[in-house]
Design an enzyme around this catalytic site. Structure first.
Site, PDB file in Angstrom:
ATOM      1  N   ASP A  67       0.813  -1.217   0.000  1.00 22.30           N
ATOM      2  CA  ASP A  67       0.000   0.000   0.000  1.00 22.30           C
ATOM      3  C   ASP A  67       0.845   1.265   0.000  1.00 22.30           C
ATOM      4  OD1 ASP A  67       0.985  -0.419   2.546  1.00 22.30           O
ATOM      5  OD2 ASP A  67      -0.955  -0.641   3.504  1.00 22.30           O
ATOM      6  N   ASN A 136      -7.723  -2.586  14.219  1.00 19.06           N
ATOM      7  CA  ASN A 136      -9.091  -2.958  13.846  1.00 19.06           C
ATOM      8  C   ASN A 136      -9.107  -4.162  12.900  1.00 19.06           C
ATOM      9  OD1 ASN A 136      -8.121  -1.860  11.498  1.00 19.06           O
ATOM     10  ND2 ASN A 136      -9.650  -0.229  11.334  1.00 19.06           N
ATOM     11  N   HIS A 138      -7.247  -4.457  10.116  1.00 17.78           N
ATOM     12  CA  HIS A 138      -6.959  -4.199   8.699  1.00 17.78           C
ATOM     13  C   HIS A 138      -5.627  -4.821   8.303  1.00 17.78           C
ATOM     14  CE1 HIS A 138      -4.926  -0.226   9.921  1.00 17.78           C
ATOM     15  NE2 HIS A 138      -4.003  -0.795   9.191  1.00 17.78           N
ATOM     16  N   GLU A 143      -9.661  -2.003   5.020  1.00 15.67           N
ATOM     17  CA  GLU A 143     -10.327  -1.649   6.268  1.00 15.67           C
ATOM     18  C   GLU A 143     -11.574  -2.521   6.474  1.00 15.67           C
ATOM     19  OE1 GLU A 143      -8.992   0.178   8.450  1.00 15.67           O
ATOM     20  OE2 GLU A 143      -8.374   2.159   7.773  1.00 15.67           O
TER      21      GLU A 143
HETATM   22  C1  GLP Z   1      -0.585   0.575   8.577  1.00 20.52           C
HETATM   23  C2  GLP Z   1      -0.210  -0.266   7.363  1.00 20.52           C
HETATM   24  C3  GLP Z   1      -0.401  -1.739   7.619  1.00 20.52           C
HETATM   25  C4  GLP Z   1       0.185  -2.118   8.960  1.00 20.52           C
HETATM   26  C5  GLP Z   1      -0.538  -1.362  10.047  1.00 20.52           C
HETATM   27  C6  GLP Z   1      -0.044  -1.718  11.436  1.00 20.52           C
HETATM   28  O1  GLP Z   1      -1.901   0.992   8.574  1.00 20.52           O
HETATM   29  N1  GLP Z   1      -0.926   0.101   6.195  1.00 20.52           N
HETATM   30  O2  GLP Z   1       0.198  -2.477   6.569  1.00 20.52           O
HETATM   31  O3  GLP Z   1       0.089  -3.502   9.167  1.00 20.52           O
HETATM   32  O4  GLP Z   1      -0.331   0.015   9.828  1.00 20.52           O
HETATM   33  O5  GLP Z   1       1.091  -0.981  11.727  1.00 20.52           O
HETATM   34  P1  GLP Z   1       2.047  -1.207  12.945  1.00 20.52           P
HETATM   35  O6  GLP Z   1       2.928  -2.352  12.566  1.00 20.52           O
HETATM   36  O7  GLP Z   1       2.811   0.070  13.050  1.00 20.52           O
HETATM   37  O8  GLP Z   1       1.208  -1.501  14.128  1.00 20.52           O
END
Ligand code: GLP
Length: 240
Positions: A67, A136, A138, A143
Site C-alpha cells: 500500500d 481494527n 486491517h 479496512e
Molecule cells: C498501517 C499499514 C499496515 C500495517 C498497520 C499496522 O496501517 N498500512 O500495513 O500492518 O499500519 O502498523 P504497525 O505495525 O505500526 O502496528
C-alpha cells in the site's frame, strides 16, 4: 495455520526474517510481498544484517508492497516508498527497478490501481506475502466492512488515522486516503506471513486468528489461506 509464539520483539523479528530468508535462498528470483508499519522494522533490520554478512542475495528478487498513502510522493518522509528505501532497499543489493509500490501521487487513481493489479498478475503470484495487522484487523489498508478483490483507493478509518498519526507532526497531516492491494492478491500469495507484537495487538490477534471469519475483521479471512504463518511475541499472544 501455523501460530508461532516468540519471547519478544527481537525473537519475533528473527523468526519471521528467517522465513523470508529461506524463501530468497530457495528461490532467488522470488516475488516478495512487503509491508510497512512499525512491526516489520526489526525483520528488515535482521535481513539487512544477514545480507551484510554475505548470507543473502537480493539481486534477482522482485518486491510488491501492499500500500501507499494517496497524495504522498516517494520523497515524502512518511510515504511508504521512503520507508522501504530507508529500512530495507537502500541497504541490500536489490535492483530498485524490481521494487514496486502503488504511486500515491497518480492523478488517475483508477488507472494506477489497474496498473498495479496488472503488474502483480504479470508475476503470476506473490511467493510470500508479509503482513502486519492494524488494531481494527486491517491488512494493508483493507479496512473493516467490505472485501474488495483488486487494488483500490480507500478512505482510512478514524482508528487507522489515529494509530498512524504518531508518525506525523499532527493528526491533520495524516492522509485520509490510501491505495491498497486488495484481498484477492493477498489471498492468492503462495504463503502468507503475519507478524504482530505488543500488548495492544493481543485483542485483535485473538479475534483475527481464533475468532469468526468476517469482513468486519479483514485479517480473519486469512484463516482460509492454506499456508498461513502467524508469528507473534508473548505480549500479543497474551489472550491465546
Ligand atoms: C498501517 C499499514 C499496515 C500495517 C498497520 C499496522 O496501517 N498500512 O500495513 O500492518 O499500519 O502498523 P504497525 O505495525 O505500526 O502496528
Amino acid at each position: 495455520m501455523e501460530f508461532i509464539r516468540t519471547e519478544d520483539y527481537k525473537a519475533m523479528s528473527r523468526r519471521a526474517a528467517a522465513q523470508i530468508a529461506a524463501q530468497v535462498i530457495q528461490k532467488p528470483d522470488c516475488v516478495l510481498g512487503l509491508a510497512t508499519g512499525s512491526t516489520p522494522i526489526g525483520i528488515y533490520a535482521q535481513l539487512v544484517e544477514w545480507y551484510k554478512r554475505g548470507e543473502l542475495d537480493f539481486s534477482r528478487v522482485h518486491t510488491v508492497n501492499l500500500d501507499e498513502y494517496a497524495s504522498l510522493g516517494a520523497e515524502h518522509e512518511q510515504s511508504y516508498a521512503y520507508f522501504m528505501r530507508d529500512n530495507l532497499f537502500s541497504h541490500i543489493n536489490i535492483d530498485m527497478i524490481n521494487t514496486n509500490l502503488p504511486n500515491g501521487k497518480a492523478e488517475d487513481t483508477d488507472a494506477e490501481c489497474r496498473r498495479y493489479d496488472a503488474l502483480i498478475e504479470s508475476f503470476g503470484t506473490i511467493d510470500l506475502q508479509l503482513l502486519g495487522i492494524g488494531h481494527n484487523g486491517h491488512i494493508g489498508f483493507n479496512e473493516p466492512g467490505s472485501i474488495i478483490p483488486g487494488t483500490h483507493k480507500v478512505a482510512l478509518t478514524q482508528s487507522t488515522i489515529d494509530a498512524n498519526s504518531r508518525l506525523f507532526a499532527s493528526k491533520d497531516e495524516v492522509p485520509r486516503f490510501a491505495l491498497t492491494m486488495g484481498m484477492k492478491h493477498i489471498m492468492q500469495a503462495k504463503r502468507v506471513l503475519v507478524v504482530a507484537n505488543g500488548e495492544a495487538k493481543a485483542e485483535i490477534v485473538k479475534r483475527a486468528f481464533f475468532g469468526e471469519i468476517t469482513p468486519d475483521v479483514p485479517a480473519s479471512i486469512l484463516q482460509l489461506h492454506p499456508r498461513l504463518t502467524v508469528v507473534v511475541d508473548e505480549a500479543a499472544a497474551r489472550l491465546i
